[in-house]
Design an enzyme around this catalytic site. Structure first.
Site, PDB file in Angstrom:
ATOM      1  N   ASP A  65      -5.675  11.241   4.249  1.00 42.74           N
ATOM      2  CA  ASP A  65      -4.265  11.263   4.655  1.00 42.74           C
ATOM      3  C   ASP A  65      -4.254  11.216   6.176  1.00 42.74           C
ATOM      4  OD1 ASP A  65      -1.674  11.837   5.362  1.00 42.74           O
ATOM      5  OD2 ASP A  65      -1.417  13.398   3.844  1.00 42.74           O
ATOM      6  N   SER A 144       4.859  -3.930  13.862  1.00 43.58           N
ATOM      7  CA  SER A 144       5.878  -4.622  13.064  1.00 43.58           C
ATOM      8  C   SER A 144       6.800  -5.347  14.036  1.00 43.58           C
ATOM      9  CB  SER A 144       6.690  -3.564  12.293  1.00 43.58           C
ATOM     10  OG  SER A 144       7.868  -4.117  11.766  1.00 43.58           O
ATOM     11  N   TYR A 157      11.494   4.246  11.893  1.00 39.14           N
ATOM     12  CA  TYR A 157      10.393   3.286  11.752  1.00 39.14           C
ATOM     13  C   TYR A 157      10.166   2.527  13.056  1.00 39.14           C
ATOM     14  CZ  TYR A 157       7.628  -0.483   9.623  1.00 39.14           C
ATOM     15  OH  TYR A 157       6.637  -1.390   9.318  1.00 39.14           O
TER      16      TYR A 157
HETATM   17  N1  LIG Z   1       5.407  -5.123   4.368  1.00 44.20           N
HETATM   18  C1  LIG Z   1       6.057  -5.405   5.481  1.00 44.20           C
HETATM   19  O1  LIG Z   1       7.113  -6.088   5.469  1.00 44.20           O
HETATM   20  C2  LIG Z   1       5.540  -4.919   6.792  1.00 44.20           C
HETATM   21  C3  LIG Z   1       6.103  -5.467   7.950  1.00 44.20           C
HETATM   22  C4  LIG Z   1       5.644  -5.029   9.182  1.00 44.20           C
HETATM   23  C5  LIG Z   1       4.648  -4.096   9.256  1.00 44.20           C
HETATM   24  N2  LIG Z   1       4.120  -3.584   8.112  1.00 44.20           N
HETATM   25  C6  LIG Z   1       3.085  -2.568   8.239  1.00 44.20           C
HETATM   26  O2  LIG Z   1       1.930  -3.021   7.572  1.00 44.20           O
HETATM   27  C7  LIG Z   1       1.151  -1.906   7.176  1.00 44.20           C
HETATM   28  C8  LIG Z   1       0.776  -2.044   5.724  1.00 44.20           C
HETATM   29  O3  LIG Z   1       1.967  -1.952   4.958  1.00 44.20           O
HETATM   30  P1  LIG Z   1       2.176  -2.703   3.564  1.00 44.20           P
HETATM   31  O4  LIG Z   1       3.354  -3.564   3.716  1.00 44.20           O
HETATM   32  O5  LIG Z   1       0.903  -3.270   3.080  1.00 44.20           O
HETATM   33  O6  LIG Z   1       2.673  -1.467   2.676  1.00 44.20           O
HETATM   34  P2  LIG Z   1       2.050  -0.755   1.387  1.00 44.20           P
HETATM   35  O7  LIG Z   1       1.709  -1.759   0.363  1.00 44.20           O
HETATM   36  O8  LIG Z   1       3.012   0.335   1.066  1.00 44.20           O
HETATM   37  O9  LIG Z   1       0.717  -0.160   1.974  1.00 44.20           O
HETATM   38  C9  LIG Z   1       0.717   0.935   2.829  1.00 44.20           C
HETATM   39  C10 LIG Z   1      -0.670   1.525   2.832  1.00 44.20           C
HETATM   40  O10 LIG Z   1      -0.663   2.661   3.707  1.00 44.20           O
HETATM   41  C11 LIG Z   1      -1.220   3.746   3.010  1.00 44.20           C
HETATM   42  N3  LIG Z   1      -0.678   5.016   3.488  1.00 44.20           N
HETATM   43  C12 LIG Z   1       0.616   5.398   3.527  1.00 44.20           C
HETATM   44  N4  LIG Z   1       0.696   6.659   3.996  1.00 44.20           N
HETATM   45  C13 LIG Z   1      -0.569   7.063   4.249  1.00 44.20           C
HETATM   46  C14 LIG Z   1      -1.148   8.255   4.726  1.00 44.20           C
HETATM   47  N5  LIG Z   1      -0.400   9.324   5.042  1.00 44.20           N
HETATM   48  N6  LIG Z   1      -2.498   8.310   4.874  1.00 44.20           N
HETATM   49  C15 LIG Z   1      -3.264   7.249   4.547  1.00 44.20           C
HETATM   50  N7  LIG Z   1      -2.788   6.100   4.087  1.00 44.20           N
HETATM   51  C16 LIG Z   1      -1.448   6.008   3.932  1.00 44.20           C
HETATM   52  C17 LIG Z   1      -0.905   3.503   1.536  1.00 44.20           C
HETATM   53  O11 LIG Z   1      -1.890   4.114   0.719  1.00 44.20           O
HETATM   54  P3  LIG Z   1      -1.729   5.510  -0.056  1.00 44.20           P
HETATM   55  O12 LIG Z   1      -0.318   5.604  -0.511  1.00 44.20           O
HETATM   56  O13 LIG Z   1      -2.720   5.360  -1.161  1.00 44.20           O
HETATM   57  O14 LIG Z   1      -2.117   6.546   0.937  1.00 44.20           O
HETATM   58  C18 LIG Z   1      -1.070   1.995   1.442  1.00 44.20           C
HETATM   59  O15 LIG Z   1      -2.401   1.662   1.216  1.00 44.20           O
HETATM   60  C19 LIG Z   1       2.002  -0.671   7.485  1.00 44.20           C
HETATM   61  O16 LIG Z   1       1.606  -0.115   8.713  1.00 44.20           O
HETATM   62  C20 LIG Z   1       3.391  -1.238   7.591  1.00 44.20           C
HETATM   63  O17 LIG Z   1       4.256  -0.442   8.387  1.00 44.20           O
HETATM   64  C21 LIG Z   1       4.536  -3.976   6.879  1.00 44.20           C
END
Ligand SMILES: NC(=O)c1ccc[n+]([C@@H]2O[C@H](COP(=O)([O-])OP(=O)(O)OC[C@H]3O[C@@H](n4cnc5c(N)ncnc54)[C@H](OP(=O)(O)O)[C@@H]3O)[C@@H](O)[C@H]2O)c1
Length: 270
Positions: A65, A144, A157
């Site tokens: 975490d 982001s 965010y």
């Molecule tokens: N999807 C988008 O549109 C988008 C756009 C811009 C930026 N991003 C960024 O891209 C990154 C990946 O996001 P995603 O879109 O792939 O979302 P996602 O599918 O929800 O993946 C998020 C990942 O972060 C992990 N996580 C969340 N809280 C955590 C914690 N406290 N400790 C350790 N791991 C944690 C989750 O794993 P667990 O729940 O298993 O811990 C999961 O593996 C993030 O930083 C997000 O802000 C996403």
């Protein structure tokens, strides 16, 4: 041979979404993978999928975490003990949040978002830096477009992603000449569960996305662009034509960028 063959890469937030896709691509490249997240069962399932496709892949997983400082320090120590060093740290773990500032009923999640999206990356980076220096490695941070432009409904965010980008920009200057590079990634809307799982105004999981997702990028494409930027050791990767345009428009016509940001929502005023 590829630039990542035999390189040790740690990805936080690797259990799902962009992190999991990046792990797949890096395994194809022959990287030695360290995968961290809270949901250990998903990490094991991903490791099995990768192993089925690449029987010689080296993968180790850690339940972590990143909102816990000591867990971040322990993670880096465990990875280095396991692999003998670290070539790249990908600070990808992140949590989303959506709620108009004046409609928020539980501001506690502002701190939680900051702990995951900013402090988690900072704590991992602090512990990893001596090891990255030793190998002239790379730190990647996933910010982001909401870390370039403030988006309505996303005060918590956007603040966390601006903080992460600012931290990286300052640290990059400090590390000049050290051999360590920093690559900050600014994705647009990517089709993952991040917004569904993210915090709503009452501090509980939102359960739905409030952004327009019709032209969302796939997580695979996002990971592909990230890997290309990592390989080229780029300082920044700003995704989507709108994102690229937006950063110039912000200098020339900021009110127009505000209008673009408002259009990112499904419905105004939510
Ligand atoms: N999807 C988008 O549109 C988008 C756009 C811009 C930026 N991003 C960024 O891209 C990154 C990946 O996001 P995603 O879109 O792939 O979302 P996602 O599918 O929800 O993946 C998020 C990942 O972060 C992990 N996580 C969340 N809280 C955590 C914690 N406290 N400790 C350790 N791991 C944690 C989750 O794993 P667990 O729940 O298993 O811990 C999961 O593996 C993030 O930083 C997000 O802000 C996403």
């Amino acid at each position: 041979m590829t630039p990542y063959t035999g390189r040790v890469v740690l990805i936080t937030g690797a259990s799902d979404g962009i992190g999991a896709e990046l792990a797949m691509l890096l395994a194809q490249q022959g990287a030695r993978l360290a995968l961290a997240a809270r949901r250990l069962e998903l990490l094991h399932a991903l490791a099995s999928r990768i192993q089925a496709m690449h029987p010689h892949a080296e993968i180790a997983v850690w339940r972590t975490d990143v909102s816990d400082e000591s867990a971040c320090t322990r993670l880096i120590a465990d990875v280095v003990a396991h692999y003998g060093g670290l070539d790249a740290l990908v600070n990808n773990a992140g949590v989303s949040a959506h709620g108009y500032f004046e409609q928020v009923s539980d501001y506690g999640y502002y701190e939680k978002v900051m702990r995951v999206n900013y402090f988690g990356a900072m704590w991992c980076t602090r512990a990893a830096l001596p090891h990255l220096r030793a190998r002239r490695g790379l730190m990647v941070a996933v910010s982001s477009l909401a870390g370039k432009v403030g988006v309505p409904g996303r005060t918590a965010y956007s603040a966390s992603k601006f903080a992460l980008a600012g931290f990286c920009e300052a640290l990059r200057c400090e590390l000049h000449g050290s051999g360590v590079d920093i690559c900050v990634v600014f994705p647009g809307v990517v089709a993952t569960d991040t917004r569904v799982n993210g915090f709503g105004p009452d501090g509980r999981a939102l359960g739905e996305s409030r952004l327009r997702e019709d032209d969302a990028m796939t997580a695979q494409e996002c990971a592909r662009q990230m890997l290309a930027a990592m390989t080229a050791r780029k300082r920044e990767l700003v995704m989507t034509a709108k994102g690229k345009l937006g950063q110039w428009m912000k200098l020339l016509a900021p009110a127009m960028v505000d209008r673009m940001a408002r259009k990112a929502l499904k419905q105004a005023g939510r």
